[in-house]
Design a protein around this motif. Structure first.
Motif, PDB file in Angstrom:
ATOM      1  N   ASP A  29     148.350  38.338  35.883  1.00 11.37           N
ATOM      2  CA  ASP A  29     148.196  36.893  35.912  1.00 11.37           C
ATOM      3  C   ASP A  29     148.612  36.346  34.556  1.00 11.37           C
ATOM      4  N   TRP A  55     141.005  34.292  37.637  1.00 11.27           N
ATOM      5  CA  TRP A  55     141.677  35.511  38.072  1.00 11.27           C
ATOM      6  C   TRP A  55     142.076  36.342  36.853  1.00 11.27           C
ATOM      7  N   HIS A  58     139.467  38.937  35.521  1.00  7.11           N
ATOM      8  CA  HIS A  58     139.451  40.208  36.240  1.00  7.11           C
ATOM      9  C   HIS A  58     140.425  41.204  35.605  1.00  7.11           C
ATOM     10  N   SER A  86     145.948  28.427  40.828  1.00 11.14           N
ATOM     11  CA  SER A  86     145.182  29.673  40.811  1.00 11.14           C
ATOM     12  C   SER A  86     146.083  30.886  40.975  1.00 11.14           C
ATOM     13  N   LYS A  88     144.984  33.632  42.064  1.00 12.28           N
ATOM     14  CA  LYS A  88     144.562  34.294  43.303  1.00 12.28           C
ATOM     15  C   LYS A  88     145.423  33.829  44.475  1.00 12.28           C
TER      16      LYS A  88
END
Length: 180
Positions: A29, A55, A58, A86, A88
């Motif tokens: 990301d 994100w 993580h 995002s 994700k």
């Protein structure tokens, strides 16, 4: 001048706007943050504040590394995009048309378009409340040709009050108070 007492907040709310990347070359990301600071010079340590719900968080926890990618004003749209969608739900690298370049020490992807990249290994994580503070030791620095020639970082982006700004006039070098 009289001052008014207000609700506590995270003022001054200004700083460099950077792209933080984390993960691997296969899964990663890239996110915009302005909550960043130099915390130590020997060894070089940078602190970044990241919400656990992001994100990016993580990937930093999973790999123990991140890269601070410092963009110039030519990439302000990409900078904004990476902070408003995002990771994700979207591949922000593809959406912003950013190029992954592998870091030589941790293997963390860097943003090739940025003139300065600081590859960091997480030394410590401090849980502060809404954000976690990742203390990252800089294990490698990468600069583009213009920066290496000594002309400095060209047009870094600042974030103040919910807006992106270009730095203005030079006020003087460090130590200017001693020259008067």
């Amino acid at each position: 001048m009289a001052k008014t007492v207000t609700t506590p907040g995270s003022a001054p709310g200004m700083g460099a706007a950077v792209l933080i990347s984390a993960g691997t070359m296969d899964a990663s990301d890239v996110t915009t943050i302005a909550w960043i600071g130099t915390l130590c010079s020997e060894p070089p340590v940078i602190g970044i504040g990241v919400r656990p719900a992001r994100w990016l968080h993580h990937f930093i926890v999973e790999t123990g590394a991140f890269v601070v990618n410092v963009p110039d004003t030519k990439h302000v749209r990409e900078l904004d995009l990476c902070g408003t969608v995002s990771g994700k739900a979207h591949d922000k690298w593809a959406l912003a048309r950013l190029t992954r370049e592998e870091g030589t020490v941790t293997g963390t992807p860097m943003v090739a378009e940025c003139p300065l990249n600081l590859e960091c290994r997480v030394r410590e994580t401090v849980h502060l409340g809404s954000h976690d503070l990742f203390l990252g030791e800089v294990v490698a620095s990468y600069t583009d040709e213009g920066t290496r020639r000594g002309s400095g970082l060209h047009d870094p982006v600042c974030y103040i009050g919910g807006k992106y700004w270009k730095l203005g006039d030079l006020l003087g070098p460090m130590g200017l108070s001693r020259t008067e």
